[in-house]
Design a protein around this motif. Structure first.
Motif, PDB file in Angstrom:
ATOM      1  N   ASP A 108       2.538   3.525  -4.995  1.00 48.43           N
ATOM      2  CA  ASP A 108       2.099   4.263  -3.806  1.00 48.43           C
ATOM      3  C   ASP A 108       0.791   3.677  -3.287  1.00 48.43           C
ATOM      4  O   ASP A 108      -0.286   4.236  -3.475  1.00 48.43           O
ATOM      5  CB  ASP A 108       1.942   5.743  -4.150  1.00 48.43           C
ATOM      6  CG  ASP A 108       1.769   6.608  -2.920  1.00 48.43           C
ATOM      7  OD1 ASP A 108       1.931   6.084  -1.798  1.00 48.43           O
ATOM      8  OD2 ASP A 108       1.489   7.816  -3.074  1.00 48.43           O
ATOM      9  N   ILE A 109       0.918   2.525  -2.640  1.00 50.67           N
ATOM     10  CA  ILE A 109      -0.254   1.823  -2.129  1.00 50.67           C
ATOM     11  C   ILE A 109       0.164   1.034  -0.891  1.00 50.67           C
ATOM     12  O   ILE A 109       1.316   0.586  -0.783  1.00 50.67           O
ATOM     13  CB  ILE A 109      -0.852   0.885  -3.210  1.00 50.67           C
ATOM     14  CG1 ILE A 109      -2.238   0.371  -2.791  1.00 50.67           C
ATOM     15  CG2 ILE A 109       0.095  -0.252  -3.552  1.00 50.67           C
ATOM     16  CD1 ILE A 109      -2.991  -0.296  -3.937  1.00 50.67           C
ATOM     17  N   GLY A 110      -0.743   0.910   0.053  1.00 49.92           N
ATOM     18  CA  GLY A 110      -0.412   0.190   1.275  1.00 49.92           C
ATOM     19  C   GLY A 110      -1.662  -0.252   2.013  1.00 49.92           C
ATOM     20  O   GLY A 110      -2.783   0.160   1.695  1.00 49.92           O
ATOM     21  N   LEU A 111      -1.454  -1.088   3.016  1.00 52.94           N
ATOM     22  CA  LEU A 111      -2.539  -1.608   3.836  1.00 52.94           C
ATOM     23  C   LEU A 111      -2.256  -1.344   5.311  1.00 52.94           C
ATOM     24  O   LEU A 111      -1.098  -1.298   5.733  1.00 52.94           O
ATOM     25  CB  LEU A 111      -2.695  -3.115   3.634  1.00 52.94           C
ATOM     26  CG  LEU A 111      -3.149  -3.600   2.251  1.00 52.94           C
ATOM     27  CD1 LEU A 111      -2.969  -5.111   2.152  1.00 52.94           C
ATOM     28  CD2 LEU A 111      -4.601  -3.227   1.997  1.00 52.94           C
ATOM     29  N   ILE A 112      -3.319  -1.173   6.071  1.00 52.21           N
ATOM     30  CA  ILE A 112      -3.239  -1.089   7.522  1.00 52.21           C
ATOM     31  C   ILE A 112      -4.109  -2.205   8.089  1.00 52.21           C
ATOM     32  O   ILE A 112      -5.268  -2.351   7.694  1.00 52.21           O
ATOM     33  CB  ILE A 112      -3.750   0.269   8.035  1.00 52.21           C
ATOM     34  CG1 ILE A 112      -2.853   1.406   7.533  1.00 52.21           C
ATOM     35  CG2 ILE A 112      -3.803   0.275   9.564  1.00 52.21           C
ATOM     36  CD1 ILE A 112      -3.404   2.788   7.853  1.00 52.21           C
ATOM     37  N   ARG A 113      -3.539  -2.995   8.985  1.00 47.37           N
ATOM     38  CA  ARG A 113      -4.323  -4.012   9.685  1.00 47.37           C
ATOM     39  C   ARG A 113      -4.733  -3.451  11.042  1.00 47.37           C
ATOM     40  O   ARG A 113      -3.880  -3.043  11.848  1.00 47.37           O
ATOM     41  CB  ARG A 113      -3.530  -5.305   9.857  1.00 47.37           C
ATOM     42  CG  ARG A 113      -4.335  -6.417  10.540  1.00 47.37           C
ATOM     43  CD  ARG A 113      -3.556  -7.731  10.577  1.00 47.37           C
ATOM     44  NE  ARG A 113      -4.207  -8.714  11.437  1.00 47.37           N
ATOM     45  CZ  ARG A 113      -5.158  -9.564  11.043  1.00 47.37           C
ATOM     46  NH1 ARG A 113      -5.580  -9.545   9.788  1.00 47.37           N
ATOM     47  NH2 ARG A 113      -5.684 -10.429  11.894  1.00 47.37           N
ATOM     48  N   ILE A 126       1.509  -2.123   6.152  1.00 45.19           N
ATOM     49  CA  ILE A 126       2.093  -2.909   5.056  1.00 45.19           C
ATOM     50  C   ILE A 126       2.222  -2.024   3.815  1.00 45.19           C
ATOM     51  O   ILE A 126       1.346  -2.037   2.937  1.00 45.19           O
ATOM     52  CB  ILE A 126       1.226  -4.144   4.733  1.00 45.19           C
ATOM     53  CG1 ILE A 126       0.819  -4.878   6.019  1.00 45.19           C
ATOM     54  CG2 ILE A 126       1.969  -5.095   3.785  1.00 45.19           C
ATOM     55  CD1 ILE A 126      -0.247  -5.930   5.811  1.00 45.19           C
ATOM     56  N   PRO A 127       3.280  -1.223   3.705  1.00 42.55           N
ATOM     57  CA  PRO A 127       3.476  -0.472   2.467  1.00 42.55           C
ATOM     58  C   PRO A 127       3.938  -1.403   1.352  1.00 42.55           C
ATOM     59  O   PRO A 127       4.545  -2.455   1.617  1.00 42.55           O
ATOM     60  CB  PRO A 127       4.594   0.520   2.841  1.00 42.55           C
ATOM     61  CG  PRO A 127       5.360  -0.173   3.929  1.00 42.55           C
ATOM     62  CD  PRO A 127       4.342  -0.987   4.695  1.00 42.55           C
ATOM     63  N   HIS A 128       3.643  -1.065   0.115  1.00 41.95           N
ATOM     64  CA  HIS A 128       4.115  -1.883  -0.993  1.00 41.95           C
ATOM     65  C   HIS A 128       5.642  -1.926  -0.967  1.00 41.95           C
ATOM     66  O   HIS A 128       6.299  -0.900  -0.795  1.00 41.95           O
ATOM     67  CB  HIS A 128       3.637  -1.304  -2.337  1.00 41.95           C
ATOM     68  CG  HIS A 128       3.835  -2.241  -3.478  1.00 41.95           C
ATOM     69  ND1 HIS A 128       5.045  -2.420  -4.106  1.00 41.95           N
ATOM     70  CD2 HIS A 128       2.962  -3.079  -4.107  1.00 41.95           C
ATOM     71  CE1 HIS A 128       4.921  -3.309  -5.073  1.00 41.95           C
ATOM     72  NE2 HIS A 128       3.667  -3.728  -5.099  1.00 41.95           N
ATOM     73  N   LEU A 168      -7.287   0.179   3.096  1.00 40.88           N
ATOM     74  CA  LEU A 168      -6.464   0.447   1.912  1.00 40.88           C
ATOM     75  C   LEU A 168      -6.128   1.928   1.884  1.00 40.88           C
ATOM     76  O   LEU A 168      -7.008   2.781   2.070  1.00 40.88           O
ATOM     77  CB  LEU A 168      -7.227   0.054   0.647  1.00 40.88           C
ATOM     78  CG  LEU A 168      -6.504   0.233  -0.694  1.00 40.88           C
ATOM     79  CD1 LEU A 168      -5.275  -0.675  -0.778  1.00 40.88           C
ATOM     80  CD2 LEU A 168      -7.465  -0.052  -1.852  1.00 40.88           C
ATOM     81  N   THR A 169      -4.848   2.262   1.668  1.00 38.72           N
ATOM     82  CA  THR A 169      -4.428   3.658   1.672  1.00 38.72           C
ATOM     83  C   THR A 169      -3.213   3.823   0.770  1.00 38.72           C
ATOM     84  O   THR A 169      -2.844   2.903   0.025  1.00 38.72           O
ATOM     85  CB  THR A 169      -4.128   4.125   3.114  1.00 38.72           C
ATOM     86  OG1 THR A 169      -3.869   5.534   3.119  1.00 38.72           O
ATOM     87  CG2 THR A 169      -2.953   3.378   3.715  1.00 38.72           C
ATOM     88  N   ALA A 170      -2.572   4.977   0.826  1.00 40.07           N
ATOM     89  CA  ALA A 170      -1.358   5.229   0.054  1.00 40.07           C
ATOM     90  C   ALA A 170      -0.136   4.863   0.884  1.00 40.07           C
ATOM     91  O   ALA A 170      -0.115   5.065   2.106  1.00 40.07           O
ATOM     92  CB  ALA A 170      -1.290   6.700  -0.349  1.00 40.07           C
ATOM     93  N   ALA A 171       0.891   4.337   0.242  1.00 42.65           N
ATOM     94  CA  ALA A 171       2.114   3.963   0.968  1.00 42.65           C
ATOM     95  C   ALA A 171       2.749   5.176   1.638  1.00 42.65           C
ATOM     96  O   ALA A 171       3.288   5.070   2.745  1.00 42.65           O
ATOM     97  CB  ALA A 171       3.112   3.304   0.010  1.00 42.65           C
ATOM     98  N   HIS A 172       2.681   6.345   0.979  1.00 40.36           N
ATOM     99  CA  HIS A 172       3.349   7.512   1.565  1.00 40.36           C
ATOM    100  C   HIS A 172       2.666   7.997   2.839  1.00 40.36           C
ATOM    101  O   HIS A 172       3.229   8.811   3.572  1.00 40.36           O
ATOM    102  CB  HIS A 172       3.455   8.650   0.538  1.00 40.36           C
ATOM    103  CG  HIS A 172       2.200   9.424   0.317  1.00 40.36           C
ATOM    104  ND1 HIS A 172       1.350   9.189  -0.741  1.00 40.36           N
ATOM    105  CD2 HIS A 172       1.645  10.452   1.009  1.00 40.36           C
ATOM    106  CE1 HIS A 172       0.339  10.036  -0.681  1.00 40.36           C
ATOM    107  NE2 HIS A 172       0.487  10.807   0.374  1.00 40.36           N
TER     108      HIS A 172
END
Length: 380
Positions: A230-235, A217-219, A164-168
């Protein structure tokens, strides 16, 4: 209205609420609203315009939003949005989408609730340096830059494959900066092997784990200009190894913790980012920040960006998160299956250019407002 939308309209018509159009009402999330026709309520229309087939949770929220009828057509309780142009100092924009309680979500099985946020090891280093194994969910995001590979954002482990991280941190990057990997199990970047002296002798952590990236996967509604969503995921390209004390997942807010404002409480932030000296730290650092009321935060940032209920504001004193901590966690404690554990309530998003500027809090994406999106975006 066609397809799934017609089905939802019929489901709404089965209810028996008796308010009139224009009457005041309370939404399923206990916010004041007005009883209006569905096609005039943008937040609920956005649910209908989402991916097909409609999520059963969205259908349930629409059903519970029904408040009356006009000409035999159902009305819904709509919390009217406040746009930035009409927001006055001290006001905040409401959530773009209704906050969805994920307590019964079948995808909760993807979150390892049995092992998330293990108790901290009692090996205190001192000052604001963290202890070895104290925050085993911390992740470093690696970028290929003109200076070589650099770590410029943080993140957290939420299961064996997702960060879990920030989209930016993962989208709209400058051409000179390419996200290429993730590192887990790091503590002191100046050392290949992290060791501390303990009463039992020297204790060393296993080597850090490096990963390539399978998917970012950015929001989908991330706004770089307004810094919203401003939230995103990395697989990760493979499973993280949870068999060591240095890599474990963090707990996320589910149910009641999703709605906690935490106002007035002191929360913990961690990262390797810039300190008050302007230099990056080799060792993972921690500090505490006090949560600031949203209306006060909105007044501070009113000339720059809107502040919404999907954000948390904290800090604005001598201690704060800084550049390089982006994507990292804002943490407090919460209930997980009857146990009190550390929990991630926010993701570091943005703040003043000068870290720790008095009266200018940092802004964090509220994780609880995005739990349904997080779960919907994950796969085994």
């Amino acid at each position: 209205m066609a397809g799934s939308a017609r089905v939802v309209w019929l489901l709404l018509a089965l209810n028996t609420a008796a308010a009139m159009e224009g009457d005041s009402c309370v939404t399923p999330h206990q916010r004041m609203g007005s009883c209006v026709q569905l096609d005039t309520c943008r937040p609920l229309m956005m649910l209908l315009e989402g991916p097909r087939p409609l999520d059963p949770r969205a259908v349930d929220f629409l059903r519970r939003s029904q408040c009356g009828f006009v000409s035999r057509m159902p009305l819904v309780c709509c919390a009217q949005p406040t746009t930035p142009s009409t927001t006055t100092p001290g006001q905040t924009a409401p959530l773009t989408d209704p906050l969805v309680d994920v307590t019964g979500d079948v995808k909760l099985r993807l979150l390892p609730l049995d092992i998330c946020s293990p108790p901290a090891q009692n090996r205190i280093i001192g000052g604001n340096k963290t202890a070895l194994f104290e925050y085993p969910w911390m992740a470093l995001l690696a970028y290929d830059t003109w200076r070589g590979i650099q770590f410029r954002c943080g993140g957290t482990v939420i299961n064996k494959r997702y960060i879990l991280t920030a989209a930016h941190c993962i989208t709209n990057l400058p051409p000179s900066q390419k996200l290429v990997g993730v590192r887990l199990g790091e503590h002191d970047m100046s050392k290949e092997l992290d060791c501390v002296d303990d009463l039992e002798g020297q204790i060393c952590a296993p080597p850090y784990q490096n990963f390539t990236i399978e998917e970012v996967i950015p929001h989908p509604q991330f706004s770089k200009s307004k810094l919203q969503n401003d939230i995103g995921l990395i697989r990760l390209s493979r499973d993280a190894d949870f068999s060591t004390d240095s890599v474990k997942p963090i707990c996320l807010p589910i149910g009641e913790p999703q709605r906690e404002t935490l106002e007035g409480k002191k929360l913990i932030i961690t990262g390797w980012g810039a300190t008050e000296t302007g230099l990056a730290s080799d060792v993972l650092l921690w500090t505490t920040v006090a949560v600031v009321p949203l209306d006060k935060c909105a007044a501070i940032y009113q000339r720059a960006v809107p502040i919404s209920e999907a954000q948390i504001c904290a800090g604005g004193a001598a201690r704060d998160s800084c550049g390089g901590d982006s994507g990292g966690p804002l943490m407090y404690v919460g209930d997980v299956d009857g146990e009190v554990r550390r929990m991630q309530f926010g993701v570091v998003s943005f703040g003043p250019k000068r870290c720790g500027t008095a009266g200018q809090p940092g802004v964090y994406t509220r994780v609880g407002a995005y739990m349904d999106w997080i779960l919907a975006s994950m796969r085994p």
